[in-house]
Each structure stands twice: as structure tokens, then as C-alpha cells.
Design a protein around this motif. Structure first.
Motif, PDB file in Angstrom:
ATOM      1  N   ILE A 346      31.093  42.928  33.607  1.00 37.81           N
ATOM      2  CA  ILE A 346      30.841  42.197  34.859  1.00 37.81           C
ATOM      3  C   ILE A 346      32.072  42.254  35.755  1.00 37.81           C
ATOM      4  CG2 ILE A 346      30.356  39.930  35.862  1.00 37.81           C
ATOM      5  CD1 ILE A 346      28.720  39.324  33.308  1.00 37.81           C
ATOM      6  N   MET A 347      33.245  42.068  35.158  1.00 40.26           N
ATOM      7  CA  MET A 347      34.478  42.132  35.938  1.00 40.26           C
ATOM      8  C   MET A 347      34.663  43.520  36.561  1.00 40.26           C
ATOM      9  SD  MET A 347      37.466  40.003  33.964  1.00 40.26           S
ATOM     10  CE  MET A 347      38.545  40.216  35.388  1.00 40.26           C
ATOM     11  N   ALA A 348      34.423  44.552  35.782  1.00 45.30           N
ATOM     12  CA  ALA A 348      34.603  45.921  36.276  1.00 45.30           C
ATOM     13  C   ALA A 348      33.710  46.194  37.481  1.00 45.30           C
ATOM     14  CB  ALA A 348      34.312  46.916  35.160  1.00 45.30           C
ATOM     15  N   ALA A 349      32.516  45.629  37.476  1.00 41.13           N
ATOM     16  CA  ALA A 349      31.556  45.890  38.548  1.00 41.13           C
ATOM     17  C   ALA A 349      31.686  44.936  39.729  1.00 41.13           C
ATOM     18  CB  ALA A 349      30.134  45.811  37.986  1.00 41.13           C
ATOM     19  N   SER A 350      32.176  43.708  39.480  1.00 38.14           N
ATOM     20  CA  SER A 350      32.053  42.683  40.527  1.00 38.14           C
ATOM     21  C   SER A 350      33.315  41.911  40.851  1.00 38.14           C
ATOM     22  CB  SER A 350      30.966  41.665  40.122  1.00 38.14           C
ATOM     23  OG  SER A 350      29.755  42.304  39.804  1.00 38.14           O
ATOM     24  N   CYS A 351      34.343  41.984  40.029  1.00 44.42           N
ATOM     25  CA  CYS A 351      35.550  41.190  40.302  1.00 44.42           C
ATOM     26  C   CYS A 351      36.110  41.566  41.674  1.00 44.42           C
ATOM     27  CB  CYS A 351      36.601  41.423  39.219  1.00 44.42           C
ATOM     28  SG  CYS A 351      38.112  40.442  39.474  1.00 44.42           S
ATOM     29  N   PRO A 352      36.366  40.584  42.538  1.00 42.33           N
ATOM     30  CA  PRO A 352      36.826  40.898  43.895  1.00 42.33           C
ATOM     31  C   PRO A 352      38.284  41.346  43.962  1.00 42.33           C
ATOM     32  CG  PRO A 352      36.709  38.526  43.582  1.00 42.33           C
ATOM     33  CD  PRO A 352      36.131  39.139  42.348  1.00 42.33           C
ATOM     34  N   ASP A 353      39.005  41.227  42.858  1.00 43.76           N
ATOM     35  CA  ASP A 353      40.374  41.705  42.808  1.00 43.76           C
ATOM     36  C   ASP A 353      40.375  43.114  42.217  1.00 43.76           C
ATOM     37  OD1 ASP A 353      43.043  42.170  41.337  1.00 43.76           O
ATOM     38  OD2 ASP A 353      43.502  40.431  42.587  1.00 43.76           O
ATOM     39  N   GLU A 354      40.779  44.098  43.005  1.00 44.01           N
ATOM     40  CA  GLU A 354      40.677  45.497  42.580  1.00 44.01           C
ATOM     41  C   GLU A 354      41.501  45.794  41.328  1.00 44.01           C
ATOM     42  OE1 GLU A 354      41.604  48.138  45.756  1.00 44.01           O
ATOM     43  OE2 GLU A 354      39.980  47.421  47.059  1.00 44.01           O
ATOM     44  N   TRP A 356      42.307  43.820  38.766  1.00 42.74           N
ATOM     45  CA  TRP A 356      41.717  43.324  37.520  1.00 42.74           C
ATOM     46  C   TRP A 356      40.337  43.924  37.272  1.00 42.74           C
ATOM     47  CZ3 TRP A 356      44.791  41.816  34.049  1.00 42.74           C
ATOM     48  CH2 TRP A 356      46.016  41.240  34.405  1.00 42.74           C
ATOM     49  N   ALA A 357      39.661  44.334  38.325  1.00 41.75           N
ATOM     50  CA  ALA A 357      38.390  45.072  38.136  1.00 41.75           C
ATOM     51  C   ALA A 357      38.699  46.394  37.446  1.00 41.75           C
ATOM     52  CB  ALA A 357      37.706  45.298  39.476  1.00 41.75           C
ATOM     53  N   SER A 358      39.754  47.072  37.886  1.00 47.85           N
ATOM     54  CA  SER A 358      40.138  48.351  37.291  1.00 47.85           C
ATOM     55  C   SER A 358      40.614  48.162  35.857  1.00 47.85           C
ATOM     56  CB  SER A 358      41.242  48.994  38.132  1.00 47.85           C
ATOM     57  OG  SER A 358      41.678  50.203  37.550  1.00 47.85           O
TER      58      SER A 358
END
Length: 366
Positions: A346-354, A356-358
Motif C-alpha cells: 500500500i505504501m509503495a502504491a499510495s504513500c504521498p512521500d516519494e 518512503w514510497a520508494s
């Protein structure tokens, strides 16, 4: 004749000294301790640390004079026959003090009722008096002096002042400043390599927020993270809410400490508690901004957060996205792979901070 006047002057001067020792003088407005401390803060902000230290000491001296004056006034009031006869309750005594024109006592009582409320003193004048006698300690001054000595590299002295400020935190004019003192103590202890003091200060921060001591809540969080269901992460955040804004950073720091110590369940409890507190706080902000918004999943929550620059700034400053990431890692450390993997996805797809998404995307590939 001149000699006679001279001796009379000496006698009057001596008597004046005795009387002033017996009867404290009401402090001048310009010498009130909080005003002197405000000047010390200005000096500190300007980098005039020597002046700031001197003004802190002056503020403590002013506080001592205020305590002396308050004790003198309140002792006379408490010993008055009408007051003794009418009992200890402030609400019963106020009309009597007005009738006696005991204005100094009324000023003191009204000031502290305005700051603390009658309930804080149990509506008891003797309790208020006892509180006033403890005001000789000045934790705000100790806190400012600690910050100065830390900047000067005098860590031992700084820690001593912080510990004293912590011991008398109940006297703070702004109760929430207790958390600033505890975080400063924790930060300094970490710099000094004092893990015990660091951990102890962080635990004091979370101790009274309700969640830390709630073993049932912690078991429920662990149990829900270990369930087998497709919407596991969303279900977790549907179930778990707790508001404790001041504890968020402490929970995250404790989670990292316990991870280093390989205390995986303790690390989970702290990290998950920090995430739940941050999530709950942010959710309230989002609902306030957009009343029609309601939580229906973590992906949507992340998207909603990304709409507001100040929410993103607050989350970044308080390591919220990092907390979610560490929560996923901690879940895996405890054997809850489904929860950890789903949260990373979910974080990889939706986290608004690039960043931590990466990070979540890269970890999810391993």
C-alpha cells in the motif's frame, strides 16, 4: 541636636531592617519573576548566554521573594479568626475575604484560580497555600539554563538542570512544557550515550497517555496484525485509534531502541502505538478540513494526506511515513508477514512521500 538626629536615624534604619525582615514587601510589577525570565529568554535568543544565565538567577531570586510575600499574606489570612471559623473551602471564604478587604489575599487567590482552577486545589485554601510554598522551585528557569549549558558543552550541568525541571514539572505555568523538558532530556542523554536515561525519559513521555499501560489494547493490535484476511491493513486501522500527540516521537524512538536491542515484540508495541497515534491525529485533521471525508482504507488516507501541504510537512517533521515503514518491518520481525507485506504494498502504491514510497517498494521486492 545633630548627634541626636543621627542616632534616631540609625535606630529607625535598624528598625526598618528588622521590620522588613519580619514583613516581606510586595514585589514590584517590573521585578515579577516571569518578566525577568522573559528577559532571559530574549537574551538567550540573541545568543547572549552570559546575560541569560544571570537573568535566570535573578528570576529565581524574584520567585523566592514572591513566595515569601505569598506565604506572609496567606499565613495572616489563614490565621484570621473569621477564616478559621469558616473552614477551608475557597468558595466559602471568598465573600469573607472581600468583607475583610483582604485584597492582597484575594489577588493571590484569584490569580491562581485563574491559572489552575479551584478543582486543582480541591477548593481548599490550605492546599493553595501549600502549593504556593513549593513555588520557590522554578522549572522554567532550570529548563532555559539547561539549554544554555548544553550549547556550551557542559552536558553534566545541563542534565542536572533538566532533571530538576523534570522533578518539579507540576509547577510549570504551561503544563505541556513538561514534554519539551522530557524530550530535551532524552536528546541530551542520547548524545551523552546514557541509554538508561534516554529510555527512561522517553517512557515518562508515554507513561500517562493511556495507551502505554493498556495491555489489552497492545494485545489487540498484535492479534489483529496476525489475522488472515485480504483487507488486513485496512481492518487494523479501522479497529485501532488513540489520540496522544505528544507521545508520537517517543513511541517511534523507543521502537528503534528496542529493535536495536532485538526486543521484537516491544519494538512492535512502540512502533505500532506511534503509528496509531499519528494516524488518529492526522485523521482528525483531515475530517476537520473535509467533513465529508471518512476513512475507508489506508490507500485513500494516504491520498487525502497528499492534498494538504501542512499535513505533509507535519508528517515529515514527525517521521510519520518512516513510522509506517518501520511498522511493516516490525510486523515481519514478529512473523506477521501478511500484514507487513500488505502495508509495504500500500505504501509503495499510495504513500504521498516519494522517498518512503520508494523504500517500501524496494523492500517489498526482497
Amino acid at each position: 541636636m545633630k548627634r541626636k538626629v543621627f542616632f534616631i536615624a540609625i535606630i529607625l534604619s535598624a528598625l526598618g531592617g528588622i521590620l522588613s525582615a519580619q514583613h516581606p514587601v510586595k514585589p514590584k510589577v517590573s521585578e515579577q519573576s516571569w518578566r525577568v525570565l522573559a528577559r532571559a529568554q530574549v537574551a538567550f535568543d540573541k545568543g547572549d548566554y552570559g546575560d541569560a544565565i544571570a537573568l535566570c538567577e535573578a528570576a529565581k531570586q524574584s520567585r523566592a521573594k514572591e513566595v515569601e510575600w505569598n506565604r506572609y499574606v496567606m499565613e495572616n489570612t489563614l490565621h484570621a479568626p473569621e477564616v478559621k471559623k469558616s473552614g477551608p473551602f475557597i468558595s466559602d471564604l471568598m465573600p469573607i475575604l472581600k468583607e475583610r478587604e483582604d485584597f492582597d489575599a484575594l489577588d493571590i487567590i484569584n490569580y491562581w484560580l485563574g491559572k489552575r482552577g479551584s478543582a486543582y486545589f480541591g477548593n481548599s485554601l490550605p492546599n493553595l497555600y501549600e502549593f504556593l510554598t513549593r513555588l520557590k522551585e522554578y522549572p522554567e528557569c532550570d529548563f532555559l539554563q539547561a539549554k544554555i549549558y548544553r550549547l556550551e558543552g557542559e552536558y553534566g550541568m545541563a542534565l542536572g538542570f533538566l532533571q530538576n525541571a523534570r522533578a518539579y514539572a507540576e509547577l510549570l505555568d504551561v503544563p505541556a512544557q513538561k514534554f519539551d523538558i522530557l524530550y530535551e532530556t532524552a536528546d541530551l542523554a542520547k548524545v551523552m550515550g546514557d541509554t538508561k536515561e534516554w529510555e527512561g525519559s522517553l517512557l515518562l513521555i508515554v507513561a500517562d497517555d493511556g495507551l502505554y499501560k493498556d495491555e489489552a489494547a497492545k494485545r489487540a493490535m498484535a492479534r489483529s496484525a496476525g489475522l488472515k484476511r485480504k483487507d488486513l491493513v485496512d481492518y487494523f486501522f479501522m479497529l485501532n485509534r488513540h489520540s496522544a500527540l505528544n507521545s508520537i516521537r517517543a513511541y517511534f524512538d523507543l521502537g528503534r531502541l528496542y529493535k536495536e536491542q532485538k526486543r521484537s515484540r516491544d519494538a512492535w508495541n512502540m512502533t505500532a502505538s506511534g503509528v496509531v497515534c499519528a494516524f488518529t491525529w492526522t485523521l482528525e485533521i483531515l475530517k476537520d478540513r473535509s467533513p465529508e471525508y471518512s476513512f475507508d482504507g489506508l490507500a485513500g488516507f494516504f491520498t487525502e494526506c497528499g492534498r494538504y501541504e501542512d499535513v505533509m510537512a507535519w508528517a515529515g517533521k514527525n517521521s510519520v511515513w518512516k513510522g509506517f515503514y518501520e511498522m511493516a518491518v516490525s510486523a515481519k520481525d514478529n512473523g506477521w508477514n501478511s500484514f507487513g507485506s500488505s502495508l509495504l504494498e500500500i505504501m509503495a502504491a499510495s504513500c504521498p512521500d516519494e522517498y518512503w514510497a520508494s523504500a517500501a517498494k524496494n523492500l517489498g521486492k526482497r
